[in-house]
Design an enzyme around this catalytic site. Structure first.
Site, PDB file in Angstrom:
ATOM      1  N   GLN A 173       0.823  -1.213   0.000  1.00  0.00           N
ATOM      2  CA  GLN A 173       0.000   0.000   0.000  1.00  0.00           C
ATOM      3  C   GLN A 173       0.853   1.258   0.000  1.00  0.00           C
ATOM      4  O   GLN A 173       0.360   2.343  -0.329  1.00  0.00           O
ATOM      5  CB  GLN A 173      -0.917   0.008   1.206  1.00  0.00           C
ATOM      6  CG  GLN A 173      -0.197   0.178   2.542  1.00  0.00           C
ATOM      7  CD  GLN A 173      -1.096   0.021   3.737  1.00  0.00           C
ATOM      8  OE1 GLN A 173      -1.500  -1.086   4.087  1.00  0.00           O
ATOM      9  NE2 GLN A 173      -1.429   1.142   4.384  1.00  0.00           N
ATOM     10  N   CYS A 193      -5.062   0.278   3.684  1.00  0.00           N
ATOM     11  CA  CYS A 193      -5.031  -1.126   4.132  1.00  0.00           C
ATOM     12  C   CYS A 193      -6.383  -1.787   3.960  1.00  0.00           C
ATOM     13  O   CYS A 193      -6.474  -2.967   3.603  1.00  0.00           O
ATOM     14  CB  CYS A 193      -4.574  -1.195   5.580  1.00  0.00           C
ATOM     15  SG  CYS A 193      -5.670  -0.334   6.745  1.00  0.00           S
ATOM     16  N   HIS A 224      -5.808  -1.225  11.596  1.00  0.00           N
ATOM     17  CA  HIS A 224      -5.150  -1.745  10.399  1.00  0.00           C
ATOM     18  C   HIS A 224      -5.918  -2.951   9.872  1.00  0.00           C
ATOM     19  O   HIS A 224      -6.234  -3.875  10.630  1.00  0.00           O
ATOM     20  CB  HIS A 224      -3.704  -2.141  10.739  1.00  0.00           C
ATOM     21  CG  HIS A 224      -2.863  -2.497   9.553  1.00  0.00           C
ATOM     22  ND1 HIS A 224      -2.787  -1.718   8.423  1.00  0.00           N
ATOM     23  CD2 HIS A 224      -2.061  -3.570   9.320  1.00  0.00           C
ATOM     24  CE1 HIS A 224      -1.951  -2.273   7.557  1.00  0.00           C
ATOM     25  NE2 HIS A 224      -1.512  -3.404   8.070  1.00  0.00           N
ATOM     26  N   ASN A 258      -0.147  -9.254   5.114  1.00  0.00           N
ATOM     27  CA  ASN A 258      -0.114  -7.809   5.295  1.00  0.00           C
ATOM     28  C   ASN A 258       0.008  -7.134   3.929  1.00  0.00           C
ATOM     29  O   ASN A 258       0.140  -7.808   2.901  1.00  0.00           O
ATOM     30  CB  ASN A 258       1.070  -7.426   6.200  1.00  0.00           C
ATOM     31  CG  ASN A 258       0.885  -6.079   6.865  1.00  0.00           C
ATOM     32  OD1 ASN A 258      -0.054  -5.338   6.561  1.00  0.00           O
ATOM     33  ND2 ASN A 258       1.780  -5.742   7.777  1.00  0.00           N
TER      34      ASN A 258
END
Length: 448
Positions: A126, A132, A270, A292
């Site tokens: 990102q 996110c 997040h 992630n």
């Protein structure tokens, strides 16, 4: 630390950086350059401070390690400002009261890895945009579409960042459930047709000419909050969007192992993607495997493992996943349909909202969900059912983890296996079908 301060003072006086061979090698590895002497000096100070954090942590021999990565030249405050975003959590799920029924005798797989199964695209980045939520959304839709079709298609975060105004605000934050609703109405384009360009921190305007919907969904399901059996059951079926608290230096510098830290709270900030679970052979800890969106140089090639059973960093607080993923038609998306009227009978589709005396029910190992009131020896099941339903409401569900708790359900078969699937499905009405459960009966669930 005394050396670092002295070295910094000398550097300011001479305009020559002190020699730090580890920092120089790190710059080469990550292609780092700095515009000014002062900027590089600040980066060096942050790097040396992070080196100390890494050494002190790793000396404790805990179940996870820290290490240098592409973010090692940032203080935690700088990292948070550049890479963290706001999750807009001030919306309630459609059915705030939800429960997951564990079946007697049903056993979840000991481990699951959707990456190994081919349902997960390569790790993305990102960069300096608070997007996110968009990466978590595309990941779960990519996984759901793979499970449904066997095809893995990388989907466009940029479409969500620039075009989704369903409560989401691009690089300034958003929420996965909002994005699922957007995709339900508008579909989502393949990443190849609308690639990511917001890494510099600019949301950008929506390029409608780039929107060519490749995948759509029919809805989404919120997993019961703080129920890790329900979370594992969901992950066993498909990758799941989760929200965590990541505002700790342990996340910035995470390198490997199973994150198990009492300092990690549940202030969700997040969005990430749960792609599996298992047991770590080194520590013996059960973990969730999490994808992630900070690039493949972070963590375990872009992944993180988090301990199970402790709602670590809030991972079980607000999970959700899309339902009904399928290929979008070649024509432009149809105008959004008016919202469905609220449920007026018991046992309706949770997508239209359950009645005040009902909960949204999912059953371990069974697809779909349904609205259900509680029942007991002295409290009978309501007999009002949706139009077209002929299945019999019975007090048929008992949670294996809470034997005294019982729920009503629409019984569509008294035998297992179901002898006539079509006839059993017809008893369940529109958008529902008859599913086998471990109790030796068939129950109606909605197939969103």
């Amino acid at each position: 630390m005394i050396y670092t301060i002295a070295a910094a003072a000398l550097a300011l006086a001479t305009h020559h950086l002190p020699i730090n061979r580890e920092f120089e090698a790190w710059k080469v590895q990550h292609g780092k350059t700095y515009q000014t002497f002062d900027a590089e000096l600040e980066a060096l100070k942050a790097f040396e401070s992070n080196t100390q954090i890494i050494r002190e942590h790793n000396a404790k021999n805990l179940s996870y390690t820290l290490g240098h990565n592409a973010f090692s030249d940032l203080t935690w405050e700088q990292f948070k400002a550049l890479h963290m975003s706001e999750l807009f959590l001030n919306r309630n799920p459609k059915n705030a009261r939800r429960v997951h029924i564990t079946q007697p005798g049903y056993k979840l797989a000991d481990s699951k890895d959707w990456v190994a199964d081919g349902a997960v695209t390569p790790v993305k980045n990102q960069a300096s945009c608070g997007s996110c939520w968009a990466f978590s959304t595309t990941g779960s839709v990519e996984g759901a579409y793979f499970v449904a079709s066997g095809n893995l298609v990388s989907l466009s975060e940029q479409q969500l960042v620039s075009c989704d105004h369903n409560g989401d605000q691009g690089c300034n934050g958003g929420l996965m459930d909002n994005a699922f609703e957007y995709i339900e109405k508008s579909g989502i384009t393949a990443e190849a047709d609308y690639p990511y360009t917001s890494g510099g921190g600019v949301t950008g305007t929506c390029k409608t000419s780039s929107i060519k919907p490749a995948v759509t969904v029919t809805g989404y399901t919120d997993v019961p909050a703080k129920d890790e059996v329900a979370l594992k059951s969901a992950i066993e079926k498909q990758p799941v969007s989760v929200a965590i608290e990541a505002d700790k230096s342990a996340f910035q510098l995470y390198k490997s192992g199973v994150l198990d830290s009492a300092s990690c709270g549940t202030q969700l900030d997040h969005g990430v993607l749960a792609v599996g679970y298992g047991t770590d052979s080194a520590s013996g800890k059960d973990y969730y495997k999490v994808k992630n969106s900070w690039g493949a140089t972070w963590g375990e090639s872009g992944y993180l493992r988090m301990v199970q059973g402790k709602n670590m960093c809030g991972i079980a607080s607000q999970p959700s996943y899309p339902t009904g993923a399928k290929a979008a038609g070649p024509s432009p998306p149809t105008p959004p349909t008016p919202p469905s009227p609220p449920s007026s009978t018991h046992y309706s589709d949770p997508a239209t909202g359950c009645l005040s005396d009902e909960l949204e029910i999912t059953i371990q190992g069974v697809t779909g969900d349904f609205c259900s009131p509680g029942c007991s020896l002295i409290k009978q099941c309501p007999t009002d059912v949706p139009e077209g339903v002929t299945a019999d409401p019975q007090c048929a569900l008992q949670d294996a983890s809470s034997p005294t708790t019982k729920y009503c359900a629409l019984m569509c078969s008294t035998t297992v296996p179901i002898r006539d699937q079509q006839a059993a499905d017809d008893q369940c009405g529109a958008n529902a079908s008859c599913k086998t459960v471990q109790l030796g009966i068939g129950l109606c669930t909605y197939d969103d």
